[in-house]
Design an enzyme around this catalytic site. Structure first.
Site, PDB file in Angstrom:
ATOM      1  N   TYR A 131       0.979  -1.355   0.040  1.00  0.00           N
ATOM      2  CA  TYR A 131      -0.022  -0.017   0.040  1.00  0.00           C
ATOM      3  C   TYR A 131       0.807   1.226   0.169  1.00  0.00           C
ATOM      4  O   TYR A 131       0.303   2.447   0.062  1.00  0.00           O
ATOM      5  CB  TYR A 131      -0.929  -0.014   1.228  1.00  0.00           C
ATOM      6  N   ASP A 211      -2.229 -18.203   3.677  1.00  0.00           N
ATOM      7  CA  ASP A 211      -3.490 -18.951   2.642  1.00  0.00           C
ATOM      8  C   ASP A 211      -4.190 -19.816   3.588  1.00  0.00           C
ATOM      9  O   ASP A 211      -5.315 -19.919   3.876  1.00  0.00           O
ATOM     10  CB  ASP A 211      -2.908 -19.515   1.669  1.00  0.00           C
TER      11      ASP A 211
END
Ligand code: NAD
Length: 485
Positions: A131, A211
């Site tokens: 970001y 994950d």
């Protein structure tokens, strides 16, 4: 720490859309609960954007925010079209609001959810990672985004997660990272997590690969307590956890910094129902409960939260939460506000009551200063844009080796995969090649050598699009090996 006997000096932004309605409702409840607030209004949002301020933040707001240190913020409407910056991102980055804190709590059976027992606190790093907004197009075929993970940033967020866990009487902190693939960036976050965890022996800690961790979080959120993550994973997972509670519209969040913190609902300005008086003020009200705790006003935070929980379990619901089977009364914003105020002093009978009185306020620590490491330059990765000669890596290597001395071409990769020496013909090649040069002895090289190499490559007609220096820090390699190397 503010003086608990003096009014709490806060800044307030009424926002756009339903913002003013839910902010008035919230402030009314806080006043009735005896919150004793000294409120300064700041102008943020649509009107400020439309007055030509690209950030949507009135210039006068900065001093008020700095002075007050706490902002209770209603949602704003982001105008469509170009040229506008995200107000939330500007606030976060400019004021160093490094921690995004989102409790995700199930209110079973009053709000439908498949996870009645969930109560997860997601603590997301707010300023760095992918970001940072550093993106480049480098070749015809390739664009890149830099993922920046810093030691101070990781340390601050991880420590804050442990501080929150301890202050809230929680027992476990789980870090979600992908350090099996991103060994340096997520690897740094992971190793800082272990270092900081050692300072909190009273709390359990664990790490999961993001994950499988995300899959477990979606499947069995009850098994999680506090979750701490770098920015991107946290952005996604805090929405997942909010959704799992069945009540995104009720969820609050805090953006915490070393000197300023902002508290708001997760939902937006709901322009579709603005002005109708039917918005649910719960997200902002619960954000104000987080704010009161942050201000060390646990007793009043507890009073407000318990009145709200009691209203919810009494079945007094706004339209967005209303369900025939559990609701008793459908109310508008004013009706809900009255119902909460009527229950100030009451405690819920089915849902666990809030207990904040006497609870410590989590400390916001800065990063620990460290002496700089000894840094040695070992070589350079030169990235070239190249699509000639059927993209044959051996041909590219021949051009590069002709210019390499006194450095040595060690490896060429394409999208991170080794294509020279001994590449496989099946490997797909884009026009973006990373070519690694090191001194044959493995010894440090002079910075001038690296610059001179780049000059020779350009003179030989190669399109150098960027370079990345290769360093050793305190004797440890500061760059990843090529995949397949
Ligand atoms: P939204 O959250 O405003 O609305 C989504 C749906 O939920 C709508 O149907 C709305 O009526 C309903 N809803 C939302 N809050 C509600 C409440 N308190 N009570 C009852 N119903 C509620 O999302 P959106 O429509 O995608 O965004 C609208 C605007 O809000 C956009 O301009 C967006 O950029 C902005 N936004 C601002 C923030 C913020 O300021 N923090 C956050 C998200 C979106």
């Amino acid at each position: 720490m503010t003086n608990p006997d003096a009014p709490a000096r806060i800044a307030v932004a009424h926002g756009d859309g339903i913002g003013p309605e839910i902010m008035d409702a919230t402030l009314q409840i806080l006043e009735a609960a005896g919150a004793d607030l000294d409120v300064a209004e700041v102008r943020l949002g649509k009107a400020v954007y439309e007055a030509g301020v690209p950030s949507g933040i009135d210039p006068s707001a900065w001093d008020v925010l700095r002075d007050r240190g706490v902002l209770l913020k209603a949602p704003i409407t982001t105008p469509r079209g170009g040229g506008y910056k995200s107000l939330n991102v500007t606030l976060r980055k400019s004021l160093g609001l490094f921690a995004n804190v989102r409790p995700a709590v199930a209110y079973h059976p009053f709000v439908a959810t498949r996870h009645p027992g969930m109560d997860v606190l997601v603590v997301r790093e707010n300023e760095e990672d992918l970001y940072a907004g550093i993106e480049h197009r480098q070749t015809d075929e390739v664009v890149q985004c830099l993922k920046l993970i810093t030691r101070p940033g990781s340390e601050k967020i991880v420590r804050y997660a442990f501080e929150e866990a301890r202050a809230q009487g929680r027992s476990k902190v789980t870090a979600l990272v992908k350090d099996n693939i991103m060994k340096m960036t997520d690897g740094l976050f992971a190793s800082v997590f272990e270092e900081v965890a050692a300072e909190y022996p009273d709390l359990e800690h664990e790490q999961m690969i993001v994950d499988i961790g995300a899959a477990r979080l979606a499947d069995t959120p009850e098994a999680f307590d506090v979750v701490v993550t770098p920015n991107l994973y946290g952005d996604i997972l805090s929405d997942v956890t909010a959704q799992l509670t069945g009540s995104v519209g009720l969820a609050p969040s805090a953006n915490v910094g070393e000197t300023v913190s902002a508290f708001e609902a997760i939902h937006g300005s709901a322009p579709d129902i603005a002005g109708k008086g039917i918005a649910n003020p719960s997200g902002l009200l619960l954000a104000s409960v987080m704010m009161l705790q942050h201000l060390g006003r646990g007793a009043v935070a507890e009073r407000v939260h318990n009145a709200w929980l009691t209203t919810l379990e009494d079945g007094v619901h706004t339209g967005d939460v209303y369900r025939e089977d559990v609701s008793r009364e459908r109310v508008n914003t004013a009706g809900f506000t009255d119902a909460v105020m009527l229950r100030l002093g009451a405690e819920p009978k089915h849902l666990p009551p809030a207990r904040y009185e006497g609870r410590p306020v989590p400390r916001v620590h800065g990063a620990t200063p460290r002496p700089p490491a000894t840094k040695e330059l070992l070589g350079v990765d030169v990235f070239v844009d190249w699509r000639e000669e059927n993209r044959d890596a051996d041909a590219l290597a021949a051009h590069l080796r002709a210019e390499a001395a006194p450095l040595d071409l060690q490896v060429i990769t394409n999208r991170g995969v080794k294509v020279w020496p001994d590449g496989l013909p099946e490997t797909f090649a884009t026009d973006h090649w990373r070519c690694r040069f090191l001194h044959p002895s493995g010894d440090p090289v002079d910075a001038a050598e690296v610059v001179a190499l780049q000059g020779r490559l350009v003179a030989a007609g190669l399109d150098v699009i960027k370079t990345e220096n290769l360093y050793r820090f305190d004797g440890e390699r500061g760059f990843s090996q090529a995949q397949g190397q």
